[in-house]
Enzyme design. Structure first.
Site, PDB file in Angstrom:
ATOM      1  N   SER A  87      34.373  44.798  44.370  1.00  0.00           N
ATOM      2  CA  SER A  87      33.052  45.266  43.836  1.00  0.00           C
ATOM      3  C   SER A  87      33.281  45.438  42.459  1.00  0.00           C
ATOM      4  CB  SER A  87      32.480  46.450  44.216  1.00  0.00           C
ATOM      5  OG  SER A  87      33.620  47.502  44.263  1.00  0.00           O
ATOM      6  N   SER A  88      34.580  45.659  41.781  1.00  0.00           N
ATOM      7  CA  SER A  88      34.751  45.568  40.507  1.00  0.00           C
ATOM      8  C   SER A  88      34.619  44.570  39.673  1.00  0.00           C
ATOM      9  CB  SER A  88      36.164  46.478  39.956  1.00  0.00           C
ATOM     10  OG  SER A  88      37.077  45.759  40.692  1.00  0.00           O
ATOM     11  N   ASP A 131      40.222  37.706  42.179  1.00  0.00           N
ATOM     12  CA  ASP A 131      39.039  38.242  42.699  1.00  0.00           C
ATOM     13  C   ASP A 131      37.761  37.705  41.749  1.00  0.00           C
ATOM     14  OD1 ASP A 131      39.946  39.837  40.551  1.00  0.00           O
ATOM     15  OD2 ASP A 131      39.476  41.769  41.857  1.00  0.00           O
TER      16      ASP A 131
HETATM   17  O1  PMV Z   1      43.176  45.258  47.170  1.00  0.00           O
HETATM   18  P1  PMV Z   1      42.706  44.002  46.740  1.00  0.00           P
HETATM   19  O2  PMV Z   1      41.570  43.160  47.820  1.00  0.00           O
HETATM   20  O3  PMV Z   1      41.984  44.220  45.509  1.00  0.00           O
HETATM   21  O4  PMV Z   1      43.340  42.769  46.472  1.00  0.00           O
HETATM   22  C1  PMV Z   1      44.566  43.028  45.850  1.00  0.00           C
HETATM   23  C2  PMV Z   1      45.472  41.560  45.664  1.00  0.00           C
HETATM   24  C3  PMV Z   1      46.666  41.873  44.824  1.00  0.00           C
HETATM   25  O5  PMV Z   1      47.473  40.421  44.957  1.00  0.00           O
HETATM   26  C4  PMV Z   1      47.846  42.842  45.533  1.00  0.00           C
HETATM   27  C5  PMV Z   1      46.480  42.181  43.347  1.00  0.00           C
HETATM   28  C6  PMV Z   1      45.950  41.245  42.475  1.00  0.00           C
HETATM   29  O6  PMV Z   1      45.250  41.560  41.494  1.00  0.00           O
HETATM   30  O7  PMV Z   1      46.007  39.890  42.799  1.00  0.00           O
END
Ligand code: PMV
Length: 296
Positions: A87-88, A131
């Site tokens: 969501s962020s 993301d």
């Molecule tokens: O926890 P999530 O769904 O935001 O995923 C983090 C994924 C990582 O590889 C652990 C961190 C990142 O920024 O890529």
């Protein structure tokens, strides 16, 4: 100006991606909507988000960088931070897209990505930016080197079951813990990351070919490496094993680990069985699907 951005699920390569290695991520059809209007004061109406820091930093960044007037912002969302759907990232992407569209600032998606990534780093210091890429570009994406490479993964389709553990993952603290582990045991952690990198390349090819049996196996291998890194949990393992026992082609945690969601790759025929097994093991099945459209 009204804009919506999707959430995401990591398919392969979490943690390694923080060190510039590749990952594969898909956008999911839970969306966050941001409406922006010109006004005399900066105002936020944000029942749809808990990510106030990201929202405020995006507005501060944009108003300073492009010297724009004040804005009123409304946020609504079909998901919260609860499930770890990013969501962020979605609020950052939607806010920046809405503001730059409203003030007719012409930016490519790659340029928008760079601005959004800077905002995220200003707020939380660490993170690979994967993301943001999913939220901006949508679909299923191959992502590498902090956004230098963002490529669509074309494929004939795949079925995912998503099981929520009910436990909140603290991404920043787990990423910091892995950084410490990497200092302490550089060879071991590098070996795991390099194996994950090979696996991600392989997975991309097999997803494109529609070889779901192989993709499932690769998910299982990825999960083994994540277990070795120490980021799985009892609850994640229970849901993963339940899915595997009832015929999932592969299953793994998705994201930082120690909570949030697991994903299972299934055939259409086995979907119901796998969903039921996850519920019986104490999980919540979330009805979201992969390959959603990017920011609109
Ligand atoms: O926890 P999530 O769904 O935001 O995923 C983090 C994924 C990582 O590889 C652990 C961190 C990142 O920024 O890529």
């Amino acid at each position: 100006m009204k804009v919506s951005a999707p959430g995401k699920l990591m398919l392969f390569g979490e943690h390694a991606v923080v060190y510039g290695h590749p990952c594969i991520v898909t956008a999911v059809n839970s969306r966050l909507t941001v409406s922006v209007e010109k006004s005399n004061t900066v105002e936020f109406h944000t029942p749809g988000t808990n990510n106030h820091e990201f929202l405020q930093e995006a507005v501060r960044y944009a108003t300073e960088r492009w010297n724009i007037s004040s804005v009123t912002i409304d946020v609504s969302s079909s998901f919260t931070g609860k499930y770890g759907f990013g969501s962020s990232a979605a609020v950052t992407v939607a806010t920046m897209k809405a503001i730059t569209d409203l003030f007719s600032i012409p930016l490519s998606r790659h340029e928008l990505f760079q601005h959004c990534y800077q905002i995220v780093l200003n707020v939380q210091k660490i993170g690979s930016g994967f993301d943001l890429a999913a939220s901006l570009f949508g679909g299923t994406i191959y992502y590498e080197q902090f956004g230098k490479i963002i490529e669509p993964v074309e494929h004939p389709g795949y079925e995912l079951v998503i099981g929520y553990t009910g436990e909140k993952a603290n991404t920043v603290s787990i990423v910091e813990e892995i950084a410490q582990k990497k200092e302490q045991y550089p060879e071991k952690v590098e070996r795991i990351f390099s194996a994950i990198t090979d696996l991600v390349h392989n997975a991309r090819k097999k997803i494109e070919e529609g070889d779901v049996e192989r993709v499932g196996k690769l998910m299982d291998y990825n999960q083994e490496y994540l277990r070795d890194l120490g980021v799985s949990s009892e609850k994640l393992e229970a849901l993963i094993q339940a899915a595997k026992k009832t015929g999932a082609l592969g299953a793994k945690l998705s994201g930082a680990g120690r909570g949030d969601c697991m994903i299972a790759l299934v055939s259409k025929e086995k979907r119901r069985q796998v969903e039921q097994a996850i519920v019986n093991a104490g999980g919540e099945v979330l009805s979201v699907s992969p390959d959603a459209e990017g920011v609109l």
